[in-house]
Design an enzyme around this catalytic site. Structure first.
Site, PDB file in Angstrom:
ATOM      1  CB  SER A  23      -1.695 -32.950  -2.434  1.00 41.64           C
ATOM      2  OG  SER A  23      -1.697 -33.867  -1.248  1.00 41.64           O
ATOM      3  CE1 TYR A  46      -6.301 -40.956   0.613  1.00 39.40           C
ATOM      4  CE2 TYR A  46      -5.125 -38.406   0.707  1.00 39.40           C
ATOM      5  CZ  TYR A  46      -5.029 -39.613   0.054  1.00 39.40           C
ATOM      6  OH  TYR A  46      -4.159 -40.159  -0.108  1.00 39.40           O
ATOM      7  CB  THR A  72      -7.176 -40.279  -3.176  1.00 35.59           C
ATOM      8  OG1 THR A  72      -6.045 -39.098  -3.868  1.00 35.59           O
ATOM      9  CG2 THR A  72      -6.565 -41.628  -2.916  1.00 35.59           C
ATOM     10  CE  LYS A 146      -2.929 -39.831  -7.210  1.00 36.97           C
ATOM     11  NZ  LYS A 146      -3.025 -40.893  -5.775  1.00 36.97           N
ATOM     12  CB  SER A 168      -3.221 -43.833  -8.679  1.00 36.71           C
ATOM     13  OG  SER A 168      -2.249 -43.750  -7.940  1.00 36.71           O
ATOM     14  CG  HIS A 170      -1.552 -44.455  -2.904  1.00 36.30           C
ATOM     15  ND1 HIS A 170      -2.732 -43.832  -2.575  1.00 36.30           N
ATOM     16  CD2 HIS A 170      -1.310 -43.850  -1.723  1.00 36.30           C
ATOM     17  CE1 HIS A 170      -3.221 -42.698  -1.377  1.00 36.30           C
ATOM     18  NE2 HIS A 170      -1.401 -42.698  -1.355  1.00 36.30           N
ATOM     19  NE  ARG A 173       2.944 -44.132  -1.301  1.00 36.67           N
ATOM     20  CZ  ARG A 173       2.861 -43.095  -1.304  1.00 36.67           C
ATOM     21  NH1 ARG A 173       2.922 -41.961   0.264  1.00 36.67           N
ATOM     22  NH2 ARG A 173       2.084 -42.398  -2.213  1.00 36.67           N
ATOM     23  N   GLY A 203       6.010 -44.122 -11.656  1.00 35.37           N
ATOM     24  CA  GLY A 203       7.095 -44.979 -12.321  1.00 35.37           C
ATOM     25  C   GLY A 203       7.566 -44.915 -13.772  1.00 35.37           C
ATOM     26  N   GLY A 224       5.068 -37.537 -10.437  1.00 38.18           N
ATOM     27  CA  GLY A 224       5.872 -37.066  -8.933  1.00 38.18           C
ATOM     28  C   GLY A 224       7.321 -37.489  -8.395  1.00 38.18           C
TER      29      GLY A 224
END
Length: 281
Positions: A23, A46, A72, A146, A168, A170, A173, A203, A224
């Site tokens: 990241s 980003y 992302t 992503k 994804s 995120h 969130r 998950g 993750g």
């Protein structure tokens, strides 16, 4: 000896012959991770209001041998993360942005989290498909998008030249009631129709979760939180143990389902809620 989490994760990934996605917000510099081992590395970033910051990070990743960029795309603005606001969250040190952006260490007395303020000041709410085209114009690295959860966005990603898509949300969130990624996966796979690889995150806790994702058409999964748990318990060895455990569980699930290779894991090996509803019609 103290080893930063990203370095330990990279070493664990290298030991397990798997890919690490680093990241932009890592607590250590991209150069530290690159010099720590020979892991296959992707770089996640980003699009900022200041495009020169994004461009600088891309150039650094290229020069250090990273193999792809993970952009992302589901965070043009930060979702309302009430726990962070309530706790006045202090964002972790972002070593890769030092010298590129200024940071205010004071907590806003009016409330909110430092991460929320940072995102508001730096992320570009005008993010669009044109930014993918811009990113392609400044790098020869393949670009994976992503944050894709719909067929429409998946098809558009292919049209603008993405090398892959990552289903994804995120970590759920960003938006309340966003669909679970395992529920959105098959729609995206069908829309892409084999044009580019489809990855999925969110998950994944057991090898059987990996098996289900493969059966629904995913090329690979991204993991993750379980890696964080391993790091917290035993550092690099713990992260490696988590990856190895998932691999063993996947192999066991494949054996018990009669699959001799990943290629033999097919849609017939999984039953979804949609299948059950259709069976009743």
């Amino acid at each position: 000896m103290f080893i930063l989490g990203e370095v330990a994760t990279a070493r664990a990934a290298a030991a397990c012959n798997t890919i690490m996605v680093l990241s932009f917000g890592s607590s250590c510099k991209i150069e530290e991770v690159a010099s720590s081992c020979d892991a296959i590395r992707f770089y996640q970033l980003y699009v900022y209001r200041r495009r020169d910051v994004s461009a600088t990070l891309v150039r650094r990743a290229e020069s250090l041998g990273f193999k792809a960029i993970v952009l992302t795309v589901d965070t043009p603005v930060l979702g309302r993360r009430e726990a962070d606001i309530r706790n006045k969250m202090v964002a972790p040190r972002m070593a890769n942005l030092e010298g590129l952006m200024s940071f205010d260490d004071d907590i806003d007395s009016k409330g909110g989290s430092k991460l929320e303020r940072f995102a508001h000041e730096t992320l570009d709410p005008s993010l669009s498909w044109k930014d993918v085209e811009w990113l392609k114009s400044i790098t020869s690295l393949p670009i994976l998008l992503k944050g894709i959860v719909t067929a429409e966005d998946a098809r558009k990603a292919v049209e603008v030249g993405a090398a892959g898509v990552i289903v994804s949300n995120h970590g759920a969130r960003q938006l309340d009631y966003a669909p679970p990624t395992i529920s959105a996966l098959e729609e995206v796979v069908k829309a892409v129709a084999g044009a580019v690889p489809v990855l999925v995150d969110g998950g994944v806790r057991r090898g059987t979760d990996v098996f289900k994702a493969l059966a629904l058409g995913a090329t690979a999964v991204m993991v993750g939180r379980p890696v964080f748990y391993g790091l917290a318990a035993r550092g690099e060895a713990g992260a490696r143990h988590v990856i190895e455990m998932l691999n063993r569980e996947l192999e066991l699930a494949m054996a018990l389902c009669g699959c001799r290779s990943v290629a033999e894991v097919t849609r017939r090996h999984v039953l979804t809620e949609g299948d059950r509803i259709r069976a009743l019609l």
